[in-house]
Design a protein around this motif. Structure first.
Motif, mmCIF file in Angstrom:
data_model
loop_
_atom_site.group_PDB
_atom_site.id
_atom_site.type_symbol
_atom_site.label_atom_id
_atom_site.label_comp_id
_atom_site.label_asym_id
_atom_site.label_seq_id
_atom_site.Cartn_x
_atom_site.Cartn_y
_atom_site.Cartn_z
ATOM 1 N N GLU A 148 0.623 -1.151 0.047
ATOM 2 C CA GLU A 148 0.255 -0.100 -0.008
ATOM 3 C C GLU A 148 0.720 0.976 -0.030
ATOM 4 O O GLU A 148 0.423 2.350 -0.637
ATOM 5 C CB GLU A 148 -0.959 -0.003 1.307
ATOM 6 N N ARG A 149 1.998 1.442 1.149
ATOM 7 C CA ARG A 149 2.922 2.201 0.752
ATOM 8 C C ARG A 149 3.500 2.692 -0.588
ATOM 9 O O ARG A 149 3.748 3.647 -1.043
ATOM 10 C CB ARG A 149 3.875 2.173 2.011
ATOM 11 N N LYS A 150 3.927 1.462 -1.059
ATOM 12 C CA LYS A 150 4.501 1.535 -2.683
ATOM 13 C C LYS A 150 3.349 2.115 -3.463
ATOM 14 O O LYS A 150 3.724 2.943 -4.564
ATOM 15 C CB LYS A 150 4.879 0.107 -2.947
ATOM 16 N N HIS A 151 2.248 1.768 -3.432
ATOM 17 C CA HIS A 151 0.925 2.455 -4.282
ATOM 18 C C HIS A 151 0.975 3.895 -3.981
ATOM 19 O O HIS A 151 0.811 4.657 -4.985
ATOM 20 C CB HIS A 151 -0.041 1.652 -4.041
ATOM 21 N N GLY A 152 1.209 4.268 -2.985
ATOM 22 C CA GLY A 152 0.905 5.684 -2.657
ATOM 23 C C GLY A 152 1.959 6.629 -3.224
ATOM 24 O O GLY A 152 1.856 7.544 -3.833
ATOM 25 N N ARG A 153 3.333 5.737 -3.167
ATOM 26 C CA ARG A 153 4.527 6.470 -3.943
ATOM 27 C C ARG A 153 4.356 6.698 -5.430
ATOM 28 O O ARG A 153 4.814 7.689 -5.857
ATOM 29 C CB ARG A 153 5.682 5.649 -3.311
ATOM 30 N N ILE A 154 3.706 5.484 -5.982
ATOM 31 C CA ILE A 154 3.588 5.400 -7.514
ATOM 32 C C ILE A 154 2.761 6.594 -7.817
ATOM 33 O O ILE A 154 3.047 7.551 -8.732
ATOM 34 C CB ILE A 154 2.922 3.988 -7.662
ATOM 35 N N PHE A 155 1.457 6.589 -7.179
ATOM 36 C CA PHE A 155 0.647 7.840 -7.357
ATOM 37 C C PHE A 155 1.284 9.235 -7.312
ATOM 38 O O PHE A 155 1.040 9.964 -8.177
ATOM 39 C CB PHE A 155 -0.697 7.875 -6.607
ATOM 40 N N ARG A 194 -13.434 -4.421 -3.815
ATOM 41 C CA ARG A 194 -13.526 -3.079 -4.744
ATOM 42 C C ARG A 194 -12.261 -2.385 -5.196
ATOM 43 O O ARG A 194 -12.550 -2.053 -6.323
ATOM 44 C CB ARG A 194 -14.046 -1.688 -3.505
ATOM 45 N N ALA A 195 -11.261 -2.697 -4.562
ATOM 46 C CA ALA A 195 -9.993 -2.095 -5.123
ATOM 47 C C ALA A 195 -9.321 -2.832 -6.253
ATOM 48 O O ALA A 195 -9.201 -2.476 -7.302
ATOM 49 C CB ALA A 195 -8.918 -2.088 -3.927
ATOM 50 N N SER A 196 -9.853 -4.184 -6.203
ATOM 51 C CA SER A 196 -9.204 -5.128 -7.199
ATOM 52 C C SER A 196 -10.137 -4.822 -8.669
ATOM 53 O O SER A 196 -9.668 -4.772 -9.577
ATOM 54 C CB SER A 196 -9.512 -6.602 -6.816
ATOM 55 N N GLU A 197 -11.367 -4.447 -8.392
ATOM 56 C CA GLU A 197 -12.356 -4.529 -9.433
ATOM 57 C C GLU A 197 -12.021 -3.072 -10.134
ATOM 58 O O GLU A 197 -12.063 -2.757 -11.313
ATOM 59 C CB GLU A 197 -13.807 -4.323 -9.130
ATOM 60 N N GLN A 198 -11.728 -1.835 -9.139
ATOM 61 C CA GLN A 198 -11.533 -0.716 -9.763
ATOM 62 C C GLN A 198 -10.161 -0.544 -10.461
ATOM 63 O O GLN A 198 -10.009 0.215 -11.561
ATOM 64 C CB GLN A 198 -11.367 0.421 -8.675
ATOM 65 N N MET A 199 -9.125 -1.392 -10.154
ATOM 66 C CA MET A 199 -7.855 -1.086 -10.557
ATOM 67 C C MET A 199 -7.632 -1.977 -11.906
ATOM 68 O O MET A 199 -7.034 -1.727 -12.893
ATOM 69 C CB MET A 199 -6.586 -1.816 -9.652
ATOM 70 N N LEU A 252 0.909 5.554 -17.408
ATOM 71 C CA LEU A 252 -0.114 4.835 -16.682
ATOM 72 C C LEU A 252 -0.053 3.441 -16.662
ATOM 73 O O LEU A 252 -0.590 2.845 -15.659
ATOM 74 C CB LEU A 252 -1.389 5.601 -16.609
ATOM 75 N N ASP A 253 0.299 3.006 -17.957
ATOM 76 C CA ASP A 253 -0.113 1.665 -18.309
ATOM 77 C C ASP A 253 0.390 0.613 -17.321
ATOM 78 O O ASP A 253 -0.124 -0.198 -16.604
ATOM 79 C CB ASP A 253 0.170 1.209 -19.696
ATOM 80 N N ARG A 254 1.847 0.626 -17.072
ATOM 81 C CA ARG A 254 2.572 -0.083 -16.536
ATOM 82 C C ARG A 254 2.479 0.006 -14.920
ATOM 83 O O ARG A 254 2.198 -1.037 -14.079
ATOM 84 C CB ARG A 254 4.000 0.129 -16.566
ATOM 85 N N ALA A 255 2.173 1.108 -14.489
ATOM 86 C CA ALA A 255 1.642 1.347 -12.923
ATOM 87 C C ALA A 255 0.406 0.936 -12.721
ATOM 88 O O ALA A 255 0.264 0.155 -11.627
ATOM 89 C CB ALA A 255 1.789 2.771 -12.669
ATOM 90 N N MET A 256 -0.647 1.069 -13.472
ATOM 91 C CA MET A 256 -2.074 0.521 -13.271
ATOM 92 C C MET A 256 -1.826 -0.961 -13.192
ATOM 93 O O MET A 256 -2.675 -1.603 -12.426
ATOM 94 C CB MET A 256 -3.074 0.912 -14.238
ATOM 95 N N ARG A 257 -1.440 -1.677 -14.025
ATOM 96 C CA ARG A 257 -1.083 -3.196 -14.125
ATOM 97 C C ARG A 257 -0.406 -3.770 -12.782
ATOM 98 O O ARG A 257 -0.861 -4.522 -12.356
ATOM 99 C CB ARG A 257 -0.577 -3.455 -15.594
ATOM 100 N N MET A 258 0.713 -3.012 -12.396
ATOM 101 C CA MET A 258 1.259 -3.447 -11.442
ATOM 102 C C MET A 258 0.510 -3.153 -10.107
ATOM 103 O O MET A 258 0.286 -4.256 -9.276
ATOM 104 C CB MET A 258 2.636 -2.625 -11.067
ATOM 105 N N ILE A 259 -0.266 -2.345 -9.923
ATOM 106 C CA ILE A 259 -1.010 -2.104 -8.721
ATOM 107 C C ILE A 259 -2.222 -3.018 -8.827
ATOM 108 O O ILE A 259 -2.745 -3.545 -7.670
ATOM 109 C CB ILE A 259 -1.447 -0.396 -8.472
#
Length: 250
Positions: free
Chosen positions: A59-66, A126-131, A144-151
């Motif tokens: 989750e921290r990693k995702h925050g840094r990505i955004f 919910r997060a899985s569906e939204q991502m 955004l492509d690579r970041a969205m797929r990773m998350i």
């Protein structure tokens, strides 16, 4: 024609809308990271604790990505309207473990661990569906492509882990309490998701200058999903099945 992809392309094309979108996402991920870090400290189970820690690190990693996605555009995070703060609104309804509990030093009980895992199971659904939706909408986007797929892949792993851990606890005799907790949390999450969705759409609509018919159409879409979740979709949030990917956070 209005589509999910065209909607997210509008957001991406406008600096202020993109700034709000990424700030809301980063804030939610950072909050989730902090919560998992505290739960790790309060968890005595030697099998579960490392998995909770991994969840928090993701989750921290995702925050840094955004945050990095914003800085790549020369933007910084902005303060998000409180009505768009999904984590805070869930806590205000008594969903999950409170900040006061997480900042205390007492180890978590079995029932508190179940509350944490049930909360995660519902919100990670919910997060899985939204991502997955975002990964599809931004497929081919150079930023955004690579970041969205990773998350998205991480969120799928988090959901798998919640299924597996709740089933492990159900096998130890906690099944009825798990079911009750999942259903209670799902009802609250569905309301909160509706309210946050409407708030985010309102904020984006002001920024992007959406015409009235577009705002009405998107509002109808939010309410349509809410009604579906209330009448039928809640079941996908409370069922438990052994995931195909075992030990996803091991």
């Amino acid at each position: 024609m209005l589509s999910t992809r065209s909607l997210f392309q509008q957001i991406y094309a406008d600096d202020r809308a993109y700034q709000l979108f990424c700030s809301v996402a980063a804030g939610g991920e950072d909050q989730g990271g902090w919560e998992n870090e505290r739960i790790t400290e309060l968890t005595a189970d030697p099998v579960l604790a490392p998995k909770v820690a991994r969840h928090g690190a993701d989750e921290r990693k995702h925050g840094r990505i955004f945050t990095q996605l914003l800085r790549k555009r020369g933007l910084e995070k902005v303060e998000v309207p409180p009505e768009t703060d999904y984590c805070m609104l869930l806590e205000r309804q008594g969903i999950g473990l409170s900040h006061d509990r997480l900042t205390s030093g007492a180890p978590l009980s079995d029932r508190e661990i179940i509350t944490y895992l049930a909360h995660s199971r519902v919100t990670e659904q919910r997060a899985s569906e939204q991502m997955r939706q975002l990964a599809k909408a931004y497929a081919g986007n150079p930023d955004l492509d690579r970041a969205m797929r990773m998350i998205s892949a991480d969120e799928d792993d988090h959901l798998a882990y919640c299924h597996e851990e709740l089933l492990r606890l159900a096998a130890r005799g906690h099944g009825p309490y798990i079911r009750h907790t999942l259903e209670s949390i799902a009802r609250g999450e569905i309301r909160t998701h509706r309210d946050v969705g409407l708030a985010v759409m309102t904020a984006l609509g002001r920024i992007l200058g959406w015409p009235r018919h577009q705002r009405l159409l998107l509002t109808a879409g939010v309410y349509g999903l809410y009604l579906y979740d209330r009448l039928w979709g809640w079941r996908r949030m409370v069922t438990l099945r052994m995931p195909a990917k075992r030990n996803a956070l091991g």
